[in-house]
Motif scaffolding. Structure first.
Motif, PDB file in Angstrom:
ATOM      1  N   PRO A   1       7.542 -28.114 -36.278  1.00 40.07           N
ATOM      2  CA  PRO A   1       8.120 -29.414 -36.648  1.00 40.07           C
ATOM      3  C   PRO A   1       9.426 -29.231 -37.421  1.00 40.07           C
ATOM      4  O   PRO A   1       9.717 -28.132 -37.914  1.00 40.07           O
ATOM      5  N   HIS A   2      10.215 -30.296 -37.550  1.00 40.06           N
ATOM      6  CA  HIS A   2      11.508 -30.224 -38.228  1.00 40.06           C
ATOM      7  C   HIS A   2      11.390 -29.578 -39.608  1.00 40.06           C
ATOM      8  O   HIS A   2      12.204 -28.752 -40.001  1.00 40.06           O
ATOM      9  N   SER A   3      10.375 -30.002 -40.361  1.00 40.68           N
ATOM     10  CA  SER A   3      10.122 -29.438 -41.692  1.00 40.68           C
ATOM     11  C   SER A   3       8.628 -29.529 -41.935  1.00 40.68           C
ATOM     12  O   SER A   3       7.887 -30.087 -41.104  1.00 40.68           O
ATOM     13  N   THR A   4       8.186 -29.026 -43.089  1.00 42.58           N
ATOM     14  CA  THR A   4       6.756 -29.107 -43.400  1.00 42.58           C
ATOM     15  C   THR A   4       6.327 -30.560 -43.659  1.00 42.58           C
ATOM     16  O   THR A   4       5.140 -30.834 -43.779  1.00 42.58           O
ATOM     17  N   SER A   5       7.289 -31.477 -43.761  1.00 40.54           N
ATOM     18  CA  SER A   5       6.943 -32.891 -43.975  1.00 40.54           C
ATOM     19  C   SER A   5       6.873 -33.670 -42.659  1.00 40.54           C
ATOM     20  O   SER A   5       6.635 -34.871 -42.672  1.00 40.54           O
ATOM     21  N   ASP A   6       7.134 -32.994 -41.543  1.00 42.65           N
ATOM     22  CA  ASP A   6       7.278 -33.685 -40.258  1.00 42.65           C
ATOM     23  C   ASP A   6       6.044 -33.456 -39.386  1.00 42.65           C
ATOM     24  O   ASP A   6       5.371 -32.438 -39.513  1.00 42.65           O
ATOM     25  N   ASP A   7       5.781 -34.400 -38.491  1.00 44.02           N
ATOM     26  CA  ASP A   7       4.712 -34.261 -37.503  1.00 44.02           C
ATOM     27  C   ASP A   7       5.334 -34.428 -36.117  1.00 44.02           C
ATOM     28  O   ASP A   7       5.543 -35.544 -35.646  1.00 44.02           O
ATOM     29  N   ALA A   8       5.659 -33.295 -35.471  1.00 46.71           N
ATOM     30  CA  ALA A   8       6.374 -33.349 -34.180  1.00 46.71           C
ATOM     31  C   ALA A   8       5.505 -33.963 -33.088  1.00 46.71           C
ATOM     32  O   ALA A   8       6.039 -34.451 -32.078  1.00 46.71           O
ATOM     33  N   GLY A   9       4.181 -33.975 -33.275  1.00 42.87           N
ATOM     34  CA  GLY A   9       3.276 -34.571 -32.289  1.00 42.87           C
ATOM     35  C   GLY A   9       3.544 -36.053 -32.085  1.00 42.87           C
ATOM     36  O   GLY A   9       3.133 -36.637 -31.084  1.00 42.87           O
ATOM     37  N   ARG A  10       4.241 -36.667 -33.024  1.00 38.61           N
ATOM     38  CA  ARG A  10       4.516 -38.115 -32.910  1.00 38.61           C
ATOM     39  C   ARG A  10       5.665 -38.411 -31.958  1.00 38.61           C
ATOM     40  O   ARG A  10       5.878 -39.550 -31.584  1.00 38.61           O
ATOM     41  N   TYR A  11       6.460 -37.410 -31.622  1.00 36.14           N
ATOM     42  CA  TYR A  11       7.624 -37.733 -30.788  1.00 36.14           C
ATOM     43  C   TYR A  11       7.898 -36.753 -29.648  1.00 36.14           C
ATOM     44  O   TYR A  11       8.807 -36.969 -28.870  1.00 36.14           O
ATOM     45  N   ARG A  12       7.135 -35.653 -29.530  1.00 36.66           N
ATOM     46  CA  ARG A  12       7.427 -34.785 -28.382  1.00 36.66           C
ATOM     47  C   ARG A  12       6.161 -34.211 -27.760  1.00 36.66           C
ATOM     48  O   ARG A  12       5.126 -34.123 -28.402  1.00 36.66           O
ATOM     49  N   ASP A  13       6.327 -33.841 -26.496  1.00 32.49           N
ATOM     50  CA  ASP A  13       5.213 -33.393 -25.683  1.00 32.49           C
ATOM     51  C   ASP A  13       4.854 -31.941 -26.050  1.00 32.49           C
ATOM     52  O   ASP A  13       5.713 -31.059 -25.963  1.00 32.49           O
ATOM     53  N   PRO A  14       3.602 -31.673 -26.439  1.00 30.08           N
ATOM     54  CA  PRO A  14       3.223 -30.290 -26.798  1.00 30.08           C
ATOM     55  C   PRO A  14       3.462 -29.303 -25.651  1.00 30.08           C
ATOM     56  O   PRO A  14       3.669 -28.110 -25.902  1.00 30.08           O
ATOM     57  N   ALA A  15       3.472 -29.790 -24.415  1.00 30.24           N
ATOM     58  CA  ALA A  15       3.704 -28.887 -23.272  1.00 30.24           C
ATOM     59  C   ALA A  15       5.105 -28.288 -23.342  1.00 30.24           C
ATOM     60  O   ALA A  15       5.341 -27.147 -22.927  1.00 30.24           O
ATOM     61  N   GLU A  16       6.047 -29.063 -23.906  1.00 27.60           N
ATOM     62  CA  GLU A  16       7.423 -28.552 -24.055  1.00 27.60           C
ATOM     63  C   GLU A  16       7.434 -27.362 -25.027  1.00 27.60           C
ATOM     64  O   GLU A  16       8.076 -26.336 -24.766  1.00 27.60           O
ATOM     65  N   GLU A  17       6.710 -27.503 -26.130  1.00 23.36           N
ATOM     66  CA  GLU A  17       6.626 -26.401 -27.099  1.00 23.36           C
ATOM     67  C   GLU A  17       6.035 -25.156 -26.441  1.00 23.36           C
ATOM     68  O   GLU A  17       6.523 -24.042 -26.638  1.00 23.36           O
ATOM     69  N   LEU A  18       4.988 -25.365 -25.654  1.00 18.11           N
ATOM     70  CA  LEU A  18       4.330 -24.224 -25.011  1.00 18.11           C
ATOM     71  C   LEU A  18       5.278 -23.515 -24.047  1.00 18.11           C
ATOM     72  O   LEU A  18       5.324 -22.281 -24.009  1.00 18.11           O
ATOM     73  N   ARG A  19       6.079 -24.297 -23.308  1.00 15.64           N
ATOM     74  CA  ARG A  19       7.033 -23.681 -22.364  1.00 15.64           C
ATOM     75  C   ARG A  19       8.012 -22.787 -23.115  1.00 15.64           C
ATOM     76  O   ARG A  19       8.310 -21.675 -22.694  1.00 15.64           O
ATOM     77  N   TRP A  20       8.487 -23.270 -24.275  1.00 11.20           N
ATOM     78  CA  TRP A  20       9.453 -22.469 -25.044  1.00 11.20           C
ATOM     79  C   TRP A  20       8.795 -21.276 -25.711  1.00 11.20           C
ATOM     80  O   TRP A  20       9.422 -20.236 -25.905  1.00 11.20           O
ATOM     81  N   ARG A  21       7.526 -21.406 -26.093  1.00 11.25           N
ATOM     82  CA  ARG A  21       6.836 -20.253 -26.703  1.00 11.25           C
ATOM     83  C   ARG A  21       6.773 -19.078 -25.724  1.00 11.25           C
ATOM     84  O   ARG A  21       6.739 -17.919 -26.126  1.00 11.25           O
ATOM     85  N   GLU A  22       6.760 -19.392 -24.420  1.00 12.74           N
ATOM     86  CA  GLU A  22       6.773 -18.308 -23.425  1.00 12.74           C
ATOM     87  C   GLU A  22       8.109 -17.555 -23.434  1.00 12.74           C
ATOM     88  O   GLU A  22       8.194 -16.438 -22.961  1.00 12.74           O
TER      89      GLU A  22
END
Ligand SMILES: Cc1ncc(C[n+]2csc(CCOP(=O)(O)OP(=O)(O)O)c2C)c(N)n1
Ligand SMILES: [Mg+2]
Length: 345
Positions: free
Chosen positions: A248-269
């Motif tokens: 997430p942007h910072s420890t105060s942010d929840d990225a699950g509210r605005y982006r698809d977790p599948a996108e994160e997984l693609r980049w983790r690869e």
């Protein structure tokens, strides 16, 4: 007209860099990754009020910082450049003290480190870098500035003014944009008109280079070329490193509210450490013993930094009145007295 593509894909390790240099780049990336994890844990324990993670951006930061001349160049970071600090040898206890909010911008020496104070003003480091570079040119010095900024910062007026100014005066600056696809909850598509930050270089009379920000060697080569050009009097360059903010942007942010977790997984690869490790193994520049050894050493260093930053004493609170004016005003003296009376009660 100027925009060009450089080293896409994962040709990491295939360039002209010595194996020792490649292993050092990996060590810096690992140190930043592990220290980032410690910093997140410190925030969870209440030692840091907040923290901004660089996870996923290690190659962009290490590759660009490693290309600098540590004696003469000067880096102007945002709030997310831990891996630049690691690579430049900044005192990391002092660096992380910024996140404990002990002092304005940490307790390391920015002049000796050639690494300016952390800057939480989006786009803020960019005009500072241009000002420093102009000063360096005027005094006849050989140094270049590198300005770090994000995709979101590219829509700030400060960044436009700084780039235009540098283009007009031919200042020795590298504008290094980490396009991590998100400006907090705002995606590139709602932020970057025209779809490319590198392409904007044409409008400022400078080359624009797009580079694979997950490939530390490609970033290093692109930055080195831009610095050589600047040092030779060729003026500024804008580099757009395509990367991703995995956390997430910072420890105060929840990225699950605005982006698809599948996108994160693609980049983790396309994790930059994983790519570099594979390249080192493929080219037989490092074996299993190297990775075990480097992990042990880096972990020990992270524990030292974590423990030291956790127990740093707060500075004298009256310091906050010390650097406001060269000669304090009557009103400031009055505020200082009131503050002291309250503290002493
Ligand atoms: C001038 C200014 N406007 C707004 C903010 C609030 N803010 C903090 S970070 C951020 C997003 C910045 O995105 P980007 O430039 O892409 O950098 P990233 O956080 O992705 O590294 C915003 C809007 C700020 N700190 N400063
Ligand atoms: Mg961003």
């Amino acid at each position: 007209m100027h925009a060009e593509k450089t080293a896409q894909g994962i040709e990491t390790g295939a360039g002209t860099l010595a194996p020792e240099t490649l292993r050092t780049l990996y060590r810096h990336m690992l140190a930043a990754r592990m220290l980032d994890g410690e910093a997140i844990a410190l925030q969870r324990q209440g030692v840091f009020p907040a923290y901004v993670s660089l996870h996923g951006q290690e190659a962009a930061q290490v590759g660009s910082a490693a290309a600098l001349d540590p004696e003469h160049d000067f880096a102007f970071p945002t709030y997310r450049e831990l891996a630049v600090a690691v690579t430049m040898g900044v005192d990391l206890v002092g660096y992380l003290a910024s996140h404990r909010a002990l002092w304005h911008g940490g307790l390391y020496d920015p002049i000796a480190s050639r690494f300016s104070c952390l800057n939480a003003v989006v786009g803020g480091p960019v005009p500072h870098a241009v000002g420093w570079a102009l000063g360096e040119r005027l005094r006849g010095g050989p140094g270049c500035a590198i300005a770090y900024f994000g995709d979101g910062a590219s829509s700030e007026g400060d960044v436009h003014e700084a780039m235009n100014f540098a283009g007009v005066f031919g200042s020795p600056v590298v504008f290094f944009c980490q396009n991590n696809q998100w400006a907090l909850s705002v995606p590139n598509s709602a932020q970057v008109a025209g779809g490319s930050i590198a392409a904007r270089g044409a409008g400022y009379g400078m080359p624009g280079v797009t580079v694979d920000g997950q490939d530390v060697v490609a970033v290093f080569e692109a930055t080195r070329a831009a610095l050589e050009r600047a040092r030779a009097g060729g003026g500024p360059t804008v580099i757009e490193a395509l990367t991703y903010r995995v956390n997430p942007h910072s420890t105060s942010d929840d990225a699950g509210r605005y982006r698809d977790p599948a996108e994160e997984l693609r980049w983790r690869e396309r994790d930059p450490l994983l790519l570099m490790r594979r390249a080192l193994e493929r080219d037989k520049h490092a074996n299993a013993d190297f990775f075990t050894d480097v992990e042990d050493r880096v972990r020990a260093e992270c524990v030292r930094v974590r423990d030291e930053v956790s127990v740093l004493p707060p500075p004298d609170g009256s310091d906050m009145f010390a650097h406001v004016y060269r000669e304090p005003t009557e009103e400031l003296r009055r505020q200082h007295r009131v503050w002291r009376d309250e503290v002493e009660q």
